[in-house]
Design a protein around this motif. Structure first.
Motif, PDB file in Angstrom:
ATOM      1  N   UNK A 236       3.782  19.495  10.264  1.00 60.35           N
ATOM      2  CA  UNK A 236       5.149  19.669   9.783  1.00 60.35           C
ATOM      3  C   UNK A 236       6.098  18.854  10.664  1.00 60.35           C
ATOM      4  N   UNK A 237       7.233  18.463  10.078  1.00 61.95           N
ATOM      5  CA  UNK A 237       8.302  17.884  10.892  1.00 61.95           C
ATOM      6  C   UNK A 237       9.247  19.022  11.216  1.00 61.95           C
ATOM      7  N   UNK A 238       9.610  19.134  12.482  1.00 64.90           N
ATOM      8  CA  UNK A 238      10.361  20.312  12.903  1.00 64.90           C
ATOM      9  C   UNK A 238      11.652  19.935  13.623  1.00 64.90           C
ATOM     10  N   UNK A 239      12.758  20.548  13.179  1.00 62.14           N
ATOM     11  CA  UNK A 239      14.022  20.416  13.891  1.00 62.14           C
ATOM     12  C   UNK A 239      14.270  21.756  14.579  1.00 62.14           C
ATOM     13  N   UNK A 240      14.034  21.769  15.888  1.00 65.65           N
ATOM     14  CA  UNK A 240      14.178  23.007  16.663  1.00 65.65           C
ATOM     15  C   UNK A 240      15.611  23.066  17.186  1.00 65.65           C
ATOM     16  N   UNK A 241      16.435  23.927  16.561  1.00 67.36           N
ATOM     17  CA  UNK A 241      17.868  23.887  16.886  1.00 67.36           C
ATOM     18  C   UNK A 241      18.274  24.900  17.959  1.00 67.36           C
TER      19      UNK A 241
END
Ligand code: B12
Length: 330
Positions: A236-241
């Motif tokens: 998965x591509x993950x944007x960890x905010x």
């Protein structure tokens, strides 16, 4: 705290190299210390003490300290710049070179061959480096595989995702622990960075895009980061905010990242209710039918997830990947 909890809690400190010594006080047992030793082993630049050392009683440690103090004192006589009595100069700090490390003795460690087998092929080396959580080795092995003509996509599908699956399985079986999962995810991520430019323009290589954060008022991020790493390591591509994320930031991130899945984490009973507010904000922004929502964190349950209208829940990072794949029909 259980040994596993202690290990998880100390991870963020050890990983940032902000401490020289990690140990345990009242309530800690050998099992706690063993977990800490396993945790520091793969962290670059940290030296692992030995079983025999941490087995020593405080009396023995006192003796060791006074022997070293005597040695310092002797050194001081011949060196006017010598260190104060009882303190160790950097070169005098205990070195355990040559002694057996916990890794050598661990029966259930991630490395199965203990460096005894002949050098593996590049493909095996990638798999092995991820299991050991060694980012540099993983990058090197990936470079070698590319030089041998392997296709980036084959490396990802053939070695990396398989290795992460293996780590996840060992975690599930109680043979690997939180830090190993994180290190494995990081090793894979490092090598993925190398492959990414080669993948650009090719058919979509991602399973899905995920935005993940810990909800407003909550600063716990160990579990959330673990879920992020496992998702990333699984394609998965993950944007960890991050942590303490308000609903408008979740909405903005889902929009701008074109997320397929929104993951929320909460570790406090007082903050988990905020997940409902975020879901409402996602609905108000007209995004609810565009994004699946997964929730998790120690106090969260399947019943709670259903109650607030989330699509998925898991109580661990490994299952989270499975749930995410199911939600996207993969
Ligand atoms: C480490 C820790 C801290 C650290 C956090 C460091 C960090 N960087 O995260 C620090 C010291 C900062 C901290 C602070 C506090 N903490 Co605290 N903390 C913990 C502790 C010991 C471990 C949590 C942890 O990391 N577990 C390990 C990880 C791997 O597990 P996990 O988070 O559950 O994640 C797994 C699953 O839940 C799931 N998962 C997690 N997120 C998600 C998301 C999705 C989408 C999915 C699918 C799955 C998923 O997968 C993960 C991996 O398997 C727990 C005790 C416990 N038993 O949990 C208390 C605990 C959570 N803390 C607690 C409290 C009270 C606090 C404080 C309020 C203390 C205080 N008085 O100041 C503050 C709150 C600060 C804040 N505003 O958030 C209480 C909460 C009680 C409650 N019922 O609300 C606990 C339970 C301790 C206790 N028994 O009292 N804490």
């Amino acid at each position: 705290m259980t040994p596993e909890m202690t290990q998880a809690a100390m991870w963020s400190i050890a990983e940032r190299h902000v401490t020289d010594i990690i140990g345990g006080c009242c309530g800690t047992t050998d099992a706690h210390i063993r977990r800490l030793a396993e945790m520091v082993e793969p962290i670059k630049g940290l030296r692992l003490s030995t079983h025999s050392i941490y087995k020593q009683t405080s009396r023995q440690v006192d003796e060791l300290t006074s022997r070293r103090a005597d040695k310092d004192s002797a050194a001081q006589q011949s060196d006017s710049q010598g260190v104060a009595k009882g303190h160790l100069s950097p070169s005098e700090r205990p070195s355990f070179t040559g002694q057996k490390t916990v890794n050598d003795t661990a029966k259930d460690g991630l490395s199965q061959n203990g460096g005894q087998t002949p050098a593996p092929s590049s493909a095996d080396a990638i798999f092995d480096a991820i299991l050991k959580g060694k980012a540099d080795q993983c990058v090197e092995a990936t470079r070698a595989a590319l030089a041998e003509g392997a296709a980036p996509q084959d490396i990802i599908n053939g070695q990396m995702i398989r290795a992460m699956g293996e780590v996840g399985q060992r975690f599930q079986d109680g043979k690997a622990f939180v830090p190993q999962l994180l290190m494995a995810g990081r090793a894979m991520k490092a090598a993925l960075e190398l492959l990414k430019p080669m993948l650009a323009g090719s058919a979509s290589t991602t399973i899905g895009r995920v935005v993940i954060g810990t909800v407003k008022g909550d600063l716990h991020d160990i579990g959330k980061n673990l879920v992020a790493s496992m998702l990333e390591g699984s394609g998965f591509e993950v944007d960890n905010i991050g942590i303490d994320v308000p609903s408008d930031k979740f909405v903005e991130a889902v929009k701008s990242y074109h997320a397929d899945i929104l993951c929320m984490s909460a570790l406090l009973t007082t903050t988990m209710t905020y997940m409902k507010d975020v879901i409402r904000a996602i609905e108000d922004a007209g995004l609810r039918d565009k994004v699946k929502i997964m929730v998790g964190g120690a106090p969260v349950s399947q019943a709670f997830a259903e109650e607030i209208g989330a699509d998925g829940y898991s109580d661990n990072a490994n299952e989270a990947v499975k749930v995410a794949k199911i939600l996207l029909g993969k």
